[in-house]
Write a protein that holds these residues in place. Structure first.
Motif, PDB file in Angstrom:
ATOM      1  N   UNK A 164       0.824  -1.208   0.000  1.00  0.00           N
ATOM      2  CA  UNK A 164       0.000   0.000   0.000  1.00  0.00           C
ATOM      3  C   UNK A 164       0.860   1.262   0.000  1.00  0.00           C
ATOM      4  N   UNK A 165       1.926   1.290   0.794  1.00  0.00           N
ATOM      5  CA  UNK A 165       2.770   2.482   0.886  1.00  0.00           C
ATOM      6  C   UNK A 165       3.524   2.732  -0.409  1.00  0.00           C
ATOM      7  N   UNK A 166       4.006   1.672  -1.032  1.00  0.00           N
ATOM      8  CA  UNK A 166       4.724   1.829  -2.298  1.00  0.00           C
ATOM      9  C   UNK A 166       3.817   2.465  -3.349  1.00  0.00           C
ATOM     10  N   UNK A 167       2.557   2.107  -3.324  1.00  0.00           N
ATOM     11  CA  UNK A 167       1.613   2.630  -4.318  1.00  0.00           C
ATOM     12  C   UNK A 167       1.081   4.016  -3.972  1.00  0.00           C
ATOM     13  N   UNK A 168       1.186   4.447  -2.712  1.00  0.00           N
ATOM     14  CA  UNK A 168       0.494   5.667  -2.299  1.00  0.00           C
ATOM     15  C   UNK A 168       1.390   6.793  -1.790  1.00  0.00           C
ATOM     16  N   UNK A 169       2.667   6.553  -1.505  1.00  0.00           N
ATOM     17  CA  UNK A 169       3.563   7.631  -1.078  1.00  0.00           C
ATOM     18  C   UNK A 169       4.449   8.011  -2.250  1.00  0.00           C
ATOM     19  N   UNK A 170       4.297   9.216  -2.792  1.00  0.00           N
ATOM     20  CA  UNK A 170       5.102   9.625  -3.951  1.00  0.00           C
ATOM     21  C   UNK A 170       6.591   9.646  -3.623  1.00  0.00           C
ATOM     22  N   UNK A 171       7.397   9.098  -4.546  1.00  0.00           N
ATOM     23  CA  UNK A 171       8.856   9.142  -4.438  1.00  0.00           C
ATOM     24  C   UNK A 171       9.382   8.491  -3.155  1.00  0.00           C
ATOM     25  N   UNK A 172       8.686   7.487  -2.660  1.00  0.00           N
ATOM     26  CA  UNK A 172       9.143   6.782  -1.472  1.00  0.00           C
ATOM     27  C   UNK A 172      10.555   6.248  -1.699  1.00  0.00           C
ATOM     28  N   UNK A 173      11.471   6.592  -0.789  1.00  0.00           N
ATOM     29  CA  UNK A 173      12.875   6.161  -0.804  1.00  0.00           C
ATOM     30  C   UNK A 173      13.733   6.890  -1.840  1.00  0.00           C
ATOM     31  N   UNK A 174      13.151   7.726  -2.664  1.00  0.00           N
ATOM     32  CA  UNK A 174      13.911   8.434  -3.709  1.00  0.00           C
ATOM     33  C   UNK A 174      14.400   9.757  -3.144  1.00  0.00           C
ATOM     34  N   UNK A 175      15.562   9.772  -2.550  1.00  0.00           N
ATOM     35  CA  UNK A 175      16.067  10.968  -1.867  1.00  0.00           C
ATOM     36  C   UNK A 175      16.278  12.133  -2.821  1.00  0.00           C
ATOM     37  N   UNK A 176      16.550  11.845  -4.075  1.00  0.00           N
ATOM     38  CA  UNK A 176      16.769  12.926  -5.039  1.00  0.00           C
ATOM     39  C   UNK A 176      15.477  13.668  -5.354  1.00  0.00           C
ATOM     40  N   UNK A 177      14.345  12.987  -5.294  1.00  0.00           N
ATOM     41  CA  UNK A 177      13.067  13.608  -5.642  1.00  0.00           C
ATOM     42  C   UNK A 177      12.269  14.059  -4.430  1.00  0.00           C
ATOM     43  N   UNK A 178      12.616  13.577  -3.229  1.00  0.00           N
ATOM     44  CA  UNK A 178      11.877  13.955  -2.030  1.00  0.00           C
ATOM     45  C   UNK A 178      12.225  15.367  -1.590  1.00  0.00           C
ATOM     46  N   UNK A 179      11.301  16.089  -0.965  1.00  0.00           N
ATOM     47  CA  UNK A 179      11.610  17.421  -0.447  1.00  0.00           C
ATOM     48  C   UNK A 179      12.605  17.345   0.715  1.00  0.00           C
ATOM     49  N   UNK A 180      13.232  18.466   1.018  1.00  0.00           N
ATOM     50  CA  UNK A 180      14.189  18.529   2.126  1.00  0.00           C
ATOM     51  C   UNK A 180      13.499  18.138   3.427  1.00  0.00           C
ATOM     52  N   UNK A 181      14.243  17.430   4.256  1.00  0.00           N
ATOM     53  CA  UNK A 181      13.773  16.983   5.577  1.00  0.00           C
ATOM     54  C   UNK A 181      12.571  16.041   5.502  1.00  0.00           C
ATOM     55  N   UNK A 182      12.359  15.424   4.333  1.00  0.00           N
ATOM     56  CA  UNK A 182      11.318  14.407   4.258  1.00  0.00           C
ATOM     57  C   UNK A 182      11.739  13.195   5.084  1.00  0.00           C
ATOM     58  N   UNK A 183      10.829  12.597   5.855  1.00  0.00           N
ATOM     59  CA  UNK A 183      11.215  11.438   6.677  1.00  0.00           C
ATOM     60  C   UNK A 183      11.295  10.130   5.902  1.00  0.00           C
ATOM     61  N   UNK A 184      10.767  10.092   4.644  1.00  0.00           N
ATOM     62  CA  UNK A 184      10.619   8.817   3.945  1.00  0.00           C
ATOM     63  C   UNK A 184      11.824   8.490   3.086  1.00  0.00           C
ATOM     64  N   UNK A 185      13.014   8.447   3.704  1.00  0.00           N
ATOM     65  CA  UNK A 185      14.255   8.247   2.951  1.00  0.00           C
ATOM     66  C   UNK A 185      14.732   6.799   2.984  1.00  0.00           C
ATOM     67  N   UNK A 186      14.135   5.943   3.775  1.00  0.00           N
ATOM     68  CA  UNK A 186      14.403   4.495   3.776  1.00  0.00           C
ATOM     69  C   UNK A 186      15.888   4.171   3.982  1.00  0.00           C
TER      70      UNK A 186
END
Length: 780
Positions: free
Chosen positions: A592-614
Motif C-alpha cells: 500500500x505504501x509503495x503505491x500511495x507515497x510519492x517518491x518513497x525512498x527516492x532521496x533525489x526527488x523527495x523534499x528537504x527533511x522528508x522522513x521517507x528516505x528508507x
C-alpha cells in the motif's frame, strides 16, 4: 478460546476466582514433561505463597540462577491453574499483532526508524483485558452438535494471558526483513513482482526460523546461563503490572514509577519528534565551524564521526542498538571499546592517510561512488533482465566506497569468524555436554524445574514444519525464478549456512543481548557462486541471515515463557499464528505504501527533511549492487580495489584466542574474562544505516545505568531499571503514533533552524584536492 469439559451437568457460571482450575484443554499440559519428569519430585516441596501462587522450596543454592540480574528480577513462583488460551487472549493478541505490524512497517521507512515494541501493547492491553473480564458473560456456551462447551470469561485477567498477548504483539513488533526484497525490486530496480510471490517468500522466510529454533532449543533456552537479557525488561514490567506492592514511606511503587516515566517520555517526544528534530543529533561542532568540512566530518552525528554529538531523543538511543538499560555492563563496555577503536582511531587514520583514495569520498557514507567522487549511476550498468551489463560496467568504471563503508564490511568479516571461534573456545565444552547428556541428568535452576509440570513441544513438530516450509520455499523459487532469480540449490545452501551459524550467534545474543548478522558472508558466498544476479543475492541473504534472526526471536520468546511459566505448547501456537498474521499485515502495508507515497525512498526527488528516505533499504540496495549485481570478485577479489579486506577473516579468528590466552596468563585479573571479541569487533556492524550519534548516546546511558547505578545503587536498579526502560519505550511509541495521526497525515510541519536534523551540510563532502562535488567547496 478456553475449552471446557463436555460434561452436560456443568454449572452455568464460569466462576470468578483468580485461581480458576485448569480446564480439560489445558490439563494436558500438566504432569509429565518428558520421561522421568516425576523423579525426585519430593526433593523440592511446593508451598502456596500469600498471593495464591505456588513456589518451590529451593533445596540448595545451586537452584538459584547463576545470573544475578535474573535472580533479582524473575520470580520463582508459578500458578499452574491460571487459564491461558482464553477468548480475550485471542482477541487482544491478534489485534496487537496486526496493529504493531502495520505501525512498524509504516515507520520503517523513516530517517530514524521508529520501532514500536511489544512493550507498548503490553501496557495498552492491560485495561482492555480487565475490561473484558469485568463485562463479558460468564455463561458457558455449547458448540452445536458436540459435547464441547466454551466460556468467554473464565475469571480475572491474569498474567499468563498477558504474556501470550505480548508474544503475539512481539511477532508484529519484530521487523520482517524479507519485505526488503519487495522494496528493492519495486522501488529501487523498478521491476515487476507479483503480490502472491512476494507474500509467499515473506511468509516462508519468517517461518523457516521455527526449524532452527527447535533444533537449538536445548542449547539456547534450557541452560540457565543462556539468560537473554532483553527479556528481563518485560518480566519486570509484568510483575509491575500484576503484583501488588505496598508503597514505602517517601517512595513510589513500581507501577507509579512506570506511569511517571511513560508520561514524561510521552510529553518529551513532542520536541524531537516534531517541534525540534535537531535534538535527534545535537552536533555542536558543526555550529562552531559552519564552513569547515573537516570539523563537520568529525562532529556530525549523522554523517560523520560524531565526536561530541549527542542525541537527546530516546528513539535515537534505541533505534538500532535496543535499550541500553537492558544490556549488561560488560557488553556495553565491549561495544564502547570497539566503537572508539574503529570510529576514532582506524577510520580517521585511514582517511587522512588516503588509504583506497579515501579523501576523494566522504569519510562516512553509505552511497556508491565513481573514481572521481560522483554518485554511481547504477541503472546504467543493469540490462533488461536485471543482470550486470559487463560492457557497460567496463566503460563506466569501477565502483568505489567511502572509507567507513569499506571497513564496515571488514568488521563484518572479522566479527563472523570471531563468533565461531569464541563459541568453540568458550562454550564448546558446554555444547558437547548438552549433546551427550539427557535433560534429566543436567542441573537445572528453579525456572527449568517449574516448567517440568507442562508438556514440552516435541522436536518432531519442528522437523515436520521445517520440511514442509523448505519444500514450499524451493517450489516458489523454482516456479518464479524469473522474478526471484534464486534456484533450489541456493535455498538449500542458505539453509546450510543458517544451521551452521545459529548456535554461535545465538550464544552471543543469549548472553550479551547483542546480535551479529550473517548477511555479509551470505552475500559474499553467493556473490562468488552466482554474480550478476542482485535479486537472487538478496533472497539468498534473507533465507540465511533472516531465518537465523527469526530463530533467535522464537528462542527468546521460549525463554520468556520459561521465566513466566507459560505452557510450551501454548507458546508454540501463539508464535506460529502471530508470525503468520504479521507476515500478511507487513506485506499488505508495504504494498500500500509503495503505491500511495510519492517518491518513497527516492532521496533525489523527495523534499528537504522528508522522513521517507528508507535508510535501511538504501543500505540493502547498495549491498545488492556490490555483492549481487557487480559481484565480490570485482570489488573485494582479484579484479577489485579492496582485496586486502579479506584478511579480516583471519584477524577475527585469532582475536578470541588472544582473549583466551590473556585469561590463562592473568587469571587473577577478573575483568579480562569479560572481554568478548565478537561483540567488541562487531560493535559497529550496524553502521550504516546506524550512525555515530546512535552509539555515543547509547554508550552514555549504558554507562550510567548498567555500571554506575547497578554497582552503587543496586536496590534502585532492581526496582526501577527495567520499568524505566519500558516506560520510555511506551511513551515514545504512543506520542510517535499520535504525531503522525494528528499532524503527519495532514502534512503539517514547522520550518525553523531547530527542524534541521543535523546542521552539518558539509560532512558529506570530500577533502581531496580538485574534486568537484555539488554544494561542496573545492580544495586546491
Amino acid at each position: 478460546m478456553e475449552v471446557l469439559s463436555g460434561s452436560e451437568d456443568m454449572e452455568d457460571s464460569c466462576g470468578s476466582s483468580s485461581l480458576t482450575p485448569l480446564l480439560e484443554h489445558d490439563t494436558e499440559n500438566l504432569g509429565s514433561n518428558r520421561e522421568g519428569n516425576t523423579e525426585n519430585e519430593s526433593d523440592n516441596e511446593e508451598k502456596e505463597d500469600p498471593n495464591g501462587c505456588y513456589t518451590e522450596e529451593i533445596a540448595n543454592e545451586e537452584d538459584v540462577s547463576p545470573i544475578e540480574q535474573v535472580a533479582l528480577t524473575v520470580p520463582t513462583t508459578d500458578d499452574p491453574s491460571l487459564p491461558v488460551l482464553t477468548f480475550r487472549m485471542w482477541v487482544l493478541g491478534l489485534l496487537s499483532c496486526a496493529g504493531l505490524s502495520f505501525l512498524n512497517q509504516f515507520f520503517s521507512y523513516r530517517v530514524e526508524p521508529l520501532t514500536i515494541t511489544s512493550v507498548s501493547a503490553q501496557i495498552a492491553v492491560l485495561p482492555l483485558g480487565r475490561f473484558m473480564a469485568a463485562t463479558l458473560p460468564e455463561t458457558k456456551f455449547k458448540v452445536p452438535g458436540t459435547k464441547w462447551k466454551f466460556c468467554l470469561n473464565p475469571g480475572p485477567f491474569n498474567v499468563k494471558e498477558h504474556v501470550l498477548i505480548t508474544i503475539f504483539a512481539g511477532a508484529g513488533a519484530s521487523p520482517i526483513n524479507a519485505i526488503h526484497i519487495v522494496n528493492i525490486i519495486k522501488i529501487f530496480y523498478k521491476r515487476n513482482l507479483d503480490l502472491y510471490v512476494a507474500l509467499l517468500i515473506v511468509l516462508m522466510s519468517q517461518v523457516l526460523g521455527f526449524g532452527w529454533a527447535g533444533i537449538f532449543r536445548k542449547h539456547l533456552v534450557e541452560p540457565s546461563t543462556m539468560w537473554w537479557p532483553a527479556n528481563l525488561v518485560q518480566v519486570s514490567l509484568f510483575r509491575t503490572l500484576h503484583e501488588k506492592e505496598e508503597r514505602q514511606r517517601g517512595g513510589v511503587t513500581r507501577i507509579q514509577f512506570f506511569l511517571i516515566a511513560l508520561t514524561c517520555s510521552f510529553g518529551y517526544y513532542l520536541l524531537p519528534g516534531y517541534l525540534s528534530p535537531l535534538l535527534t543529533s545535537f552536533s555542536w561542532l558543526c555550529w562552531m565551524f559552519p564552513r569547515s568540512v573537516i570539523a563537520q566530518q568529525v562532529g556530525s552525528g549523522l554523517h560523520g564521526l560524531g565526536l561530541g554529538a549527542v542525541g537527546l531523543d530516546w528513539s535515537t538511543i534505541c533505534s538500532y542498538l535496543g535499550s541500553p538499560l537492558a544490556t549488561p555492563w560488560f557488553a556495553v563496555a565491549n561495544v564502547g571499546v570497539g566503537f572508539v577503536l574503529i570510529m576514532y582511531v582506524i577510520t580517521p587514520l585511514t582517511y587522512w592517510f588516503g588509504v583506497y583514495d579515501a579523501r576523494v569520498f566522504p569519510m562516512f557514507s553509505k552511497d556508491l561512488f565513481t573514481s572521481t567522487g560522483q554518485i554511481y549511476n547504477i541503472s546504467s550498468i543493469v540490462d533488461s533482465d536485471l543482470h550486470l551489463d559487463e560492457k557497460a560496467y567496463e566503460k563506466y568504471g569501477q565502483l568505489h566506497l567511502s572509507t567507513f563503508f569499506v571497513f564496515s564490511y571488514s568488521i563484518a568479516f572479522a566479527a563472523l569468524s570471531a563468533t565461531v571461534m569464541h563459541a568453540v573456545i568458550f562454550h564448546g565444552k558446554d555444547i558437547w555436554n548438552l549433546r551427550i547428556h539427557t535433560f534429566k541428568d543436567r542441573k537445572m535452576d528453579v525456572h527449568s524445574r517449574l516448567m517440568r509440570k507442562y508438556k514440552a513441544v516435541p522436536e518432531w513438530w519442528f522437523f515436520i514444519f521445517l520440511a514442509l516450509t523448505l519444500t514450499v520455499t524451493i517450489t516458489v523459487c523454482e516456479w518464479f525464478k524469473d522474478q526471484l532469480q534464486l534456484r533450489w540449490w541456493g535455498v538449500l545452501l542458505s539453509c546450510g549456512l543458517a544451521i551452521f551459524f545459529t548456535l554461535p550467534i545465538g550464544i552471543i545474543k543469549a548472553t550479551t543481548d547483542k546480535s551479529l548478522g550473517l548477511n555479509v558472508i551470505s552475500e559474499y558466498i553467493f556473490g562468488y557462486i552466482s554474480p550478476g544476479r542482485p535479486v537472487a543475492n538478496i533472497c539468498f541473504k534473507i533465507l540465511s541471515d533472516i531465518t537465523i534472526s527469526q530463530a533467535l526471536t522464537f528462542l527468546q520468546d521460549f525463554k520468556l515463557g520459561q521465566y513466566m511459566k507459560i505452557p510450551p505448547r501454548s507458546m508454540f501456537m501463539a508464535q506460529m499464528i502471530g508470525t503468520s498474521v504479521a507476515a500478511l499485515v507487513y506485506i499488505g502495508t508495504a504494498w500500500w505504501m509503495i503505491d500511495n507515497i510519492p517518491n518513497l525512498c527516492n532521496t533525489a526527488a523527495l523534499p528537504d527533511n522528508s522522513p521517507w528516505v528508507c535508510p535501511v533499504d538504501q543500505v540493502i540496495y547498495d549491498a545488492s549492487v556490490i555483492w549481487g549485481l557487480i559481484g565480490p570478485r570485482r570489488i573485494f577479489g582479484s579484479l577489485g580495489p579492496y582485496g586486502a579486506v579479506n584478511w579480516s577473516f583471519l584477524i577475527g579468528a585469532i582475536a578470541p584466542i588472544l582473549a583466551w590466552l590473556l585469561q590463562k596468563m592473568w587469571p587473577e585479573k577478573t575483568w579480562i574474562k569479560y572481554i568478548n571479541m565478537p561483540v567488541l569487533i562487531g560493535a559497529t556492524s550496524l553502521m550504516p544505516p546506524a550512525t555515530a550519534v546512535n552509539f555515543t548516546s547509547w554508550l552514555i546511558i549504558g554507562f550510567i545505568f548498567s555500571f554506575v547505578i547497578y554497582r552503587y545503587h543496586k536496590q534502585w536498579w532492581q526496582k526501577h531499571n527495567y520499568v524505566l526502560s519500558a516506560g520510555l519505550d511506551a511513551g515514545l511509541a504512543f506520542m510517535g503514533v499520535l504525531l503522525y495521526v494528528c499532524l503527519g497525515l495532514e502534512n503539517v510541519s514547522l520550518e525553523w533552524w531547530g527542524t534541521n536534523l543535523d546542521g552539518c551540510p558539509l560532512a558529506s563532502c570530500p577533502t581531496a584536492k580538485n574534486v568537484s562535488v555539488e554544494n561542496c567547496p573545492i580544495f586546491v
